[in-house]
Design a protein around this motif. Structure first.
Motif, mmCIF file in Angstrom:
data_model
loop_
_atom_site.group_PDB
_atom_site.id
_atom_site.type_symbol
_atom_site.label_atom_id
_atom_site.label_comp_id
_atom_site.label_asym_id
_atom_site.label_seq_id
_atom_site.Cartn_x
_atom_site.Cartn_y
_atom_site.Cartn_z
ATOM 1 N N GLN A 6 -2.652 -6.506 -3.122
ATOM 2 C CA GLN A 6 -3.078 -5.951 -1.833
ATOM 3 C C GLN A 6 -4.360 -6.639 -1.353
ATOM 4 O OE1 GLN A 6 -3.377 -1.610 -1.959
ATOM 5 N NE2 GLN A 6 -1.636 -1.568 -3.349
ATOM 6 N N LYS A 9 0.810 -1.221 0.000
ATOM 7 C CA LYS A 9 0.000 0.000 0.000
ATOM 8 C C LYS A 9 0.843 1.272 0.000
ATOM 9 C CE LYS A 9 -4.339 -1.518 1.990
ATOM 10 N NZ LYS A 9 -5.269 -1.408 3.119
ATOM 11 N N PRO A 21 1.712 1.559 -5.664
ATOM 12 C CA PRO A 21 0.553 1.027 -4.958
ATOM 13 C C PRO A 21 -0.769 1.253 -5.695
ATOM 14 C CG PRO A 21 1.445 2.942 -3.804
ATOM 15 C CD PRO A 21 2.369 2.629 -4.931
ATOM 16 N N LYS A 75 -2.815 -3.471 -6.633
ATOM 17 C CA LYS A 75 -4.129 -3.482 -5.967
ATOM 18 C C LYS A 75 -4.668 -4.911 -5.855
ATOM 19 C CE LYS A 75 -5.647 1.129 -6.135
ATOM 20 N NZ LYS A 75 -5.638 1.553 -4.765
#
Length: 194
Positions: free
Chosen positions: A114, A42, A105, A111
């Motif tokens: 993440q 992130k 990020p 993404k």
């Protein structure tokens, strides 16, 4: 007779509690390490490729947890080996987050990674909660760690080239859905920690 039975009963309960604490602590480290990986993605401290490399290491830890808990017990040698593996994984996360490489990020690939790593955090937290509540036995935790190792391995393979595609993420999500169902099944069956 009663005076001998009560201390034995208490010793058995305390031993079960010590095992639960040890296993719970191990799973809590999994939660923490996954959260650190997600945070690194992130903030851009980790690239997708670096996160994949770390997930490969997390898969190895989960496989070792499965192997160690297969018999329902965690002996001192197994605890020590898991602690060493967790310490190495922790150090590797630190090194990767503090090297010169930076990730984006906001990229689609990051993404995706993440989201997958956040799901790992959630699933491992559910396992830890099941240990603490007594809903999961060590045998059940062993099975669940084997499943988590598969998920981590899929993430590592997907991110190996530094890009997680839509098809790769669907494959990971399928494995995560399967793992989620297994966690629910194991937590709601009739087996309870003794």
């Amino acid at each position: 007779m009663k005076t001998k039975f009560i201390p034995l009963l208490l010793a058995g309960l305390l031993t079960g509690s010590v095992f639960a604490q040890s296993v719970s602590g191990d799973v809590q480290r999994n939660v923490n390490q996954q959260a650190r990986i997600e945070e690194g993605l992130k903030t851009g401290q980790l690239t997708t490729k670096e996160a994949g490399k770390l997930e490969r290491e997390e898969a190895a830890v989960a496989r070792e947890e499965h192997k160690a808990l297969k018999d329902g017990k965690l002996n001192q040698q197994e605890k020590n080996k898991l602690a060493r593996m967790q310490d190495k994984a922790s150090a590797d996360i630190y090194v990767e987050k503090h090297d010169a490489q930076v990730g984006n990020p906001k990229s689609v690939s990051s993404k995706r990674m993440q989201a997958d790593v956040q799901r790992n955090v959630n699933q491992q937290q559910r396992v830890e909660n099941g240990i603490k509540s007594g809903e999961l036995t060590n045998h059940e935790v062993a099975k669940l760690e084997k499943g988590q190792a598969r998920v981590d391995h899929k993430e590592a393979l997907a991110a190996k080239n530094g890009h997680v595609g839509a098809a790769e993420q669907r494959n990971i999500q399928h494995a995560e859905n399967h793992q989620s169902k297994k966690i629910h099944k194991e937590k709601t069956d009739d087996q309870v920690r003794g």
